[in-house]
Design a protein around this motif. Structure first.
Motif, short mmCIF file in Angstrom:
data_model
loop_
_atom_site.label_atom_id
_atom_site.label_comp_id
_atom_site.label_asym_id
_atom_site.label_seq_id
_atom_site.Cartn_x
_atom_site.Cartn_y
_atom_site.Cartn_z
N LEU A 61 17.32 -4.20 0.93
CA LEU A 61 17.28 -3.10 -0.03
C LEU A 61 15.85 -2.60 -0.23
N THR A 62 15.70 -1.29 -0.21
CA THR A 62 14.44 -0.65 -0.54
C THR A 62 14.68 0.42 -1.60
N VAL A 63 13.69 0.63 -2.45
CA VAL A 63 13.75 1.67 -3.48
C VAL A 63 12.50 2.52 -3.36
N THR A 64 12.70 3.83 -3.25
CA THR A 64 11.59 4.77 -3.09
C THR A 64 11.66 5.80 -4.21
N PHE A 65 10.55 5.97 -4.92
CA PHE A 65 10.49 6.91 -6.05
C PHE A 65 9.71 8.16 -5.64
N GLY A 66 10.12 9.30 -6.18
CA GLY A 66 9.39 10.55 -5.97
C GLY A 66 9.41 11.40 -7.24
N PHE A 67 8.43 12.28 -7.35
CA PHE A 67 8.32 13.16 -8.52
C PHE A 67 8.46 14.62 -8.09
N GLY A 68 9.30 15.38 -8.80
CA GLY A 68 9.49 16.80 -8.50
C GLY A 68 8.52 17.66 -9.28
N PRO A 69 8.47 18.97 -8.96
CA PRO A 69 7.55 19.86 -9.66
C PRO A 69 7.76 19.85 -11.17
N GLY A 70 9.02 19.70 -11.62
CA GLY A 70 9.31 19.71 -13.05
C GLY A 70 8.78 18.51 -13.80
N PHE A 71 8.34 17.49 -13.10
CA PHE A 71 7.74 16.33 -13.76
C PHE A 71 6.35 16.67 -14.28
N ALA A 84 0.82 -1.21 0.00
CA ALA A 84 0.00 0.00 0.00
C ALA A 84 0.85 1.26 0.00
N HIS A 85 2.05 1.16 0.58
CA HIS A 85 2.99 2.28 0.60
C HIS A 85 4.31 1.82 -0.03
N GLN A 86 5.07 2.74 -0.56
CA GLN A 86 6.39 2.38 -1.08
C GLN A 86 7.31 1.95 0.07
N ALA A 87 8.19 1.02 -0.24
CA ALA A 87 9.20 0.62 0.73
C ALA A 87 10.20 1.76 0.93
N GLY A 88 10.87 1.74 2.09
CA GLY A 88 11.93 2.73 2.33
C GLY A 88 11.45 4.01 2.99
N ILE A 89 10.19 4.02 3.45
CA ILE A 89 9.69 5.22 4.13
C ILE A 89 9.54 4.94 5.63
N ILE A 90 8.67 3.98 5.97
CA ILE A 90 8.50 3.66 7.39
C ILE A 90 9.26 2.39 7.79
N HIS A 91 9.94 1.79 6.82
CA HIS A 91 10.77 0.61 7.13
C HIS A 91 11.95 1.04 8.00
N PRO A 92 12.31 0.23 9.01
CA PRO A 92 13.48 0.58 9.83
C PRO A 92 14.69 0.93 8.97
N GLN A 93 15.38 1.96 9.39
CA GLN A 93 16.41 2.56 8.55
C GLN A 93 17.63 1.66 8.39
N MET A 143 12.25 18.98 -3.17
CA MET A 143 10.98 18.45 -2.67
C MET A 143 10.39 17.52 -3.73
N PHE A 144 9.91 16.37 -3.29
CA PHE A 144 9.33 15.39 -4.20
C PHE A 144 8.01 14.87 -3.62
N ALA A 145 7.11 14.50 -4.52
CA ALA A 145 5.87 13.82 -4.12
C ALA A 145 6.05 12.34 -4.42
N CYS A 146 5.94 11.52 -3.37
CA CYS A 146 6.12 10.08 -3.52
C CYS A 146 4.75 9.43 -3.68
N PRO A 147 4.49 8.78 -4.81
CA PRO A 147 3.19 8.13 -4.98
C PRO A 147 3.01 6.98 -4.01
N GLY A 148 1.76 6.51 -3.90
CA GLY A 148 1.49 5.38 -3.03
C GLY A 148 2.18 4.12 -3.53
N GLY A 149 1.96 3.03 -2.81
CA GLY A 149 2.62 1.78 -3.15
C GLY A 149 2.21 1.25 -4.51
N ILE A 150 2.97 0.29 -4.98
CA ILE A 150 2.80 -0.25 -6.33
C ILE A 150 2.18 -1.64 -6.24
#
Length: 418
Positions: A137-147, A64-73, A395-402
């Motif tokens: 390993l976790t991968v987290t994607f985000g989109f910037g204003p220029g996207f 439901a959420h992308q990995a790498g956000i609330i996962h232990p660091q 600043m990036f907007a990270c979409p919900g999980g995939i």
């Protein structure tokens, strides 16, 4: 081998691995986490890396959420900002599908393309992570204003879907950004408990984006902490003591995840704020213990706030200097979810001093309410500014999980519901 001998052997292996990791590219990998992190989990994860099964070292990519956000660091991170070179929506979708396939593969500890099918062509996978584990390993994607918009015009037909709070972080007093270390169309944050695993993933993301995207900036980071202890930043202070627990779901919904007023593709998503903060270690090291503790408003050894005894004791604002870091942060009455890393970038050629600091990352539901006012107050009054300088920002907007079978950004680019 008896139990005590085996334990001692593991300790030696751990120290040796730390040395190898440091010399492999992290620079001075001293135990530190940065200003506000959940680094108490670092050694727990590191220990598991030595002994855990393959499944225990794998973090699910889908959810439901992308990995790498609330996962232990994890212990290591690589973060890269990309600018897209194409105005073709189909080319962007093709790239995102490829990146998604690679992210899932690397999250399982697999090579992107096993074997070498053609001796006359370059291998598809660069290969340096072969024989290593998934390493959490976790991968987290985000989109910037220029996207979403470029030169005032919508890009890829999605300008109207830009989330409410996505914009460049306003200029702050004292900002002195390194060339190019701002913004970006797309961000990828990769974290792992083995540095080479994280770097391998980023290297292959870059390799497979040639012609469609180019790297805008990138940053490596590290952190460490003893089991059950709060990590220390490069100034030697515990920080992040009052951070939100990654297990507190009600507060996550209030502090991290996007609310119902956002576009539907942001369901389960969040905003990622980035600040690269240079720390003047040599200046700090010449300051007295009293000056250092007054700067933070906490005791250096115990981490206790002024007027208290223990690290976790409530903060008493009236016991702290008015310009102390902790007092100012607490006075905003806002919470963010920090996931920062320390960094070292060698030596500053202009000054000969160590180029090191904090790669600050925070996730929040509403940066206009939670992050920007806090940053503005700190940039104007924080005594810590005497020892730091902000040299990067985004600043990036990270979409919900995939969803399995889907790809990152699909709900945004195709309007597909999760």
């Amino acid at each position: 081998m008896n139990k005590e001998a085996a334990t001692e052997k593991n300790k030696i292996s751990r120290r040796e691995l730390l040395k190898l990791s440091a010399f492999a590219g992290a620079g001075i990998a001293v135990g530190a986490s940065g200003l506000g992190t959940f680094s108490m989990f670092a050694d727990q994860l590191f220990g598991k890396t030595q002994n855990a099964s393959a499944n225990e070292m794998t973090v699910p990519f889908y959810g439901a959420h992308q990995a790498g956000i609330i996962h232990p660091q994890q212990t290591y991170s690589y973060t890269a900002s990309f600018n897209l070179l194409t105005e073709s929506k189909s080319d962007v979708i093709k790239l995102f599908k490829k990146w998604t396939e690679m992210a899932e593969t690397f999250s399982k500890g697999n090579s992107y393309a096993k074997g070498f099918s053609n001796d006359w062509l370059p291998p598809k996978d660069t290969g340096e992570a072969n024989d290593l584990s998934a390493a959490h390993l976790t991968v987290t994607f985000g989109f910037g204003p220029g996207f979403f918009q470029k030169n005032g015009l919508s890009r890829y037909g999605i300008g109207h879907l830009k989330p409410k709070h996505l914009k460049s972080i306003p200029s702050m007093p004292g900002d002195d950004f390194e060339d190019g270390f701002t913004g970006g169309d797309v961000c990828i944050q990769i974290c792992a408990s083995i540095q080479q695993v994280a770097f391998h993933a980023l290297r292959n993301f870059i390799k497979n984006s040639i012609g469609t995207a180019e790297v805008n900036w990138m940053q490596a980071g590290f952190l460490n902490a003893s089991e059950g202890k709060t990590g220390r930043n490069l100034f030697g202070f515990k920080d992040g003591t009052a951070n939100l627990s990654p297990k507190d779901k009600p507060k996550q919904n209030k502090i991290i995840w996007a609310d119902e007023k956002e576009p539907s593709w942001m369901i389960g998503g969040t905003y990622m704020a980035v600040r690269k903060i240079r720390m003047f270690l040599e200046v700090w090291d010449r300051s007295s213990l009293k000056d250092q503790e007054d700067t933070f408003g906490r005791k250096k050894d115990s981490g206790a706030p002024f007027g208290q005894i223990h690290e976790k004791d409530p903060v008493l604002l009236n016991k702290m200097p008015v310009d102390s870091h902790v007092r100012l942060a607490k006075s905003t009455k806002q919470e963010i979810f920090r996931r920062a890393y320390s960094y070292t970038d060698g030596v500053d050629p202009k000054t000969g001093s160590i180029n090191a600091g904090l790669f600050f990352v925070s996730f929040q539901q509403n940066p206009d309410k939670q992050f920007i006012p806090m940053l503005k107050l700190m940039s104007q009054k924080d005594k810590l500014n005497e020892y730091t300088k902000h040299v990067g920002s985004a600043m990036f907007a990270c979409p919900g999980g995939i969803k399995k079978g889907g790809y990152v950004g699909q709900r945004l680019l195709e309007g597909t519901l999760f």
